[in-house]
Design a protein around this motif. Structure first.
Motif, PDB file in Angstrom:
ATOM      1  N   ILE A 171      39.194  37.355  43.626  1.00  0.00           N
ATOM      2  CA  ILE A 171      39.784  36.046  43.948  1.00  0.00           C
ATOM      3  C   ILE A 171      40.656  35.565  42.793  1.00  0.00           C
ATOM      4  N   ILE A 172      40.112  35.619  41.585  1.00  0.00           N
ATOM      5  CA  ILE A 172      40.823  35.057  40.426  1.00  0.00           C
ATOM      6  C   ILE A 172      42.102  35.841  40.117  1.00  0.00           C
ATOM      7  N   VAL A 184      49.019  39.852  47.633  1.00  0.00           N
ATOM      8  CA  VAL A 184      47.956  39.299  46.782  1.00  0.00           C
ATOM      9  C   VAL A 184      47.324  38.072  47.435  1.00  0.00           C
ATOM     10  N   GLY A 185      48.086  37.411  48.313  1.00  0.00           N
ATOM     11  CA  GLY A 185      47.507  36.293  49.071  1.00  0.00           C
ATOM     12  C   GLY A 185      46.402  36.790  49.982  1.00  0.00           C
ATOM     13  N   LEU A 186      46.666  37.901  50.678  1.00  0.00           N
ATOM     14  CA  LEU A 186      45.645  38.494  51.553  1.00  0.00           C
ATOM     15  C   LEU A 186      44.470  39.025  50.724  1.00  0.00           C
ATOM     16  N   TRP A 187      44.777  39.600  49.535  1.00  0.00           N
ATOM     17  CA  TRP A 187      43.675  40.075  48.671  1.00  0.00           C
ATOM     18  C   TRP A 187      42.782  38.896  48.258  1.00  0.00           C
ATOM     19  N   THR A 188      43.387  37.713  48.070  1.00  0.00           N
ATOM     20  CA  THR A 188      42.602  36.521  47.697  1.00  0.00           C
ATOM     21  C   THR A 188      41.661  36.146  48.846  1.00  0.00           C
ATOM     22  N   VAL A 189      42.185  36.171  50.080  1.00  0.00           N
ATOM     23  CA  VAL A 189      41.348  35.871  51.262  1.00  0.00           C
ATOM     24  C   VAL A 189      40.238  36.921  51.371  1.00  0.00           C
ATOM     25  N   TYR A 190      40.619  38.187  51.118  1.00  0.00           N
ATOM     26  CA  TYR A 190      39.642  39.293  51.148  1.00  0.00           C
ATOM     27  C   TYR A 190      38.517  39.027  50.141  1.00  0.00           C
ATOM     28  N   GLY A 191      38.893  38.580  48.954  1.00  0.00           N
ATOM     29  CA  GLY A 191      37.903  38.285  47.906  1.00  0.00           C
ATOM     30  C   GLY A 191      36.990  37.141  48.312  1.00  0.00           C
ATOM     31  N   GLY A 251      42.875  45.104  37.135  1.00  0.00           N
ATOM     32  CA  GLY A 251      43.193  43.834  37.795  1.00  0.00           C
ATOM     33  C   GLY A 251      44.045  42.942  36.918  1.00  0.00           C
ATOM     34  N   ILE A 252      43.689  42.879  35.630  1.00  0.00           N
ATOM     35  CA  ILE A 252      44.455  42.039  34.703  1.00  0.00           C
ATOM     36  C   ILE A 252      45.879  42.579  34.542  1.00  0.00           C
TER      37      ILE A 252
END
Lengths: 83, 83
Positions: free
Chosen positions: B61-62, B45-52, B10-11
């Motif tokens: 999320i982070i 990555v915006g959708l991954w943030t919503v997913y998180g 992730g990093i």
């Protein structure tokens, strides 16, 4: 709902490099593209692929293995097209 | 083991864009960088943030919210530095 969101997000992040490949093909210009970026992304999605194998998670394996190949191809282009 | 692998992956994928930002800063050249790539990665990555958020998964999320900001900043640079 979440599964669908994850699949769409995975496809988008997987395909993110495609417009860069198309642009490089059309313009034959790659000097401004960072190889460091491509190498770090490749190592990241490479690890995500291993993560998917350990978790037996097919979507994670497929999206990240394809992202690895696409970013690898773009890295190849930065050597092939570099003036 | 898997959790550690996921965090490192992730990093790496989050920071992938950083060498491109540094290169743009140093060279002031961004013409060859695809805005389409940055926009697709940002939506991913915006959708991954919503997913998180839906899964209440803090690492997802982070890493993806930061990736959104970093790629957004690079997109801004492509307008600011474009000849």
């Amino acid at each position: 709902m979440e599964a669908a969101l994850g699949i769409v997000a995975g496809i988008l992040t997987m395909c993110g490099i495609v417009p860069q490949i198309v642009k490089a093909y059309k313009s034959k210009q790659v000097d401004d593209v960072s190889r460091g970026m491509l190498m770090i992304i490749m190592s990241g999605v490479g690890l995500w692929t291993v993560y998917g194998i350990l978790k037996d998670d097919i979507p994670i394996i497929i999206t990240n293995a394809l992202a690895f190949l696409l970013n690898g191809y773009m890295l190849l282009l930065t050597y092939k097209l570099k003036k």
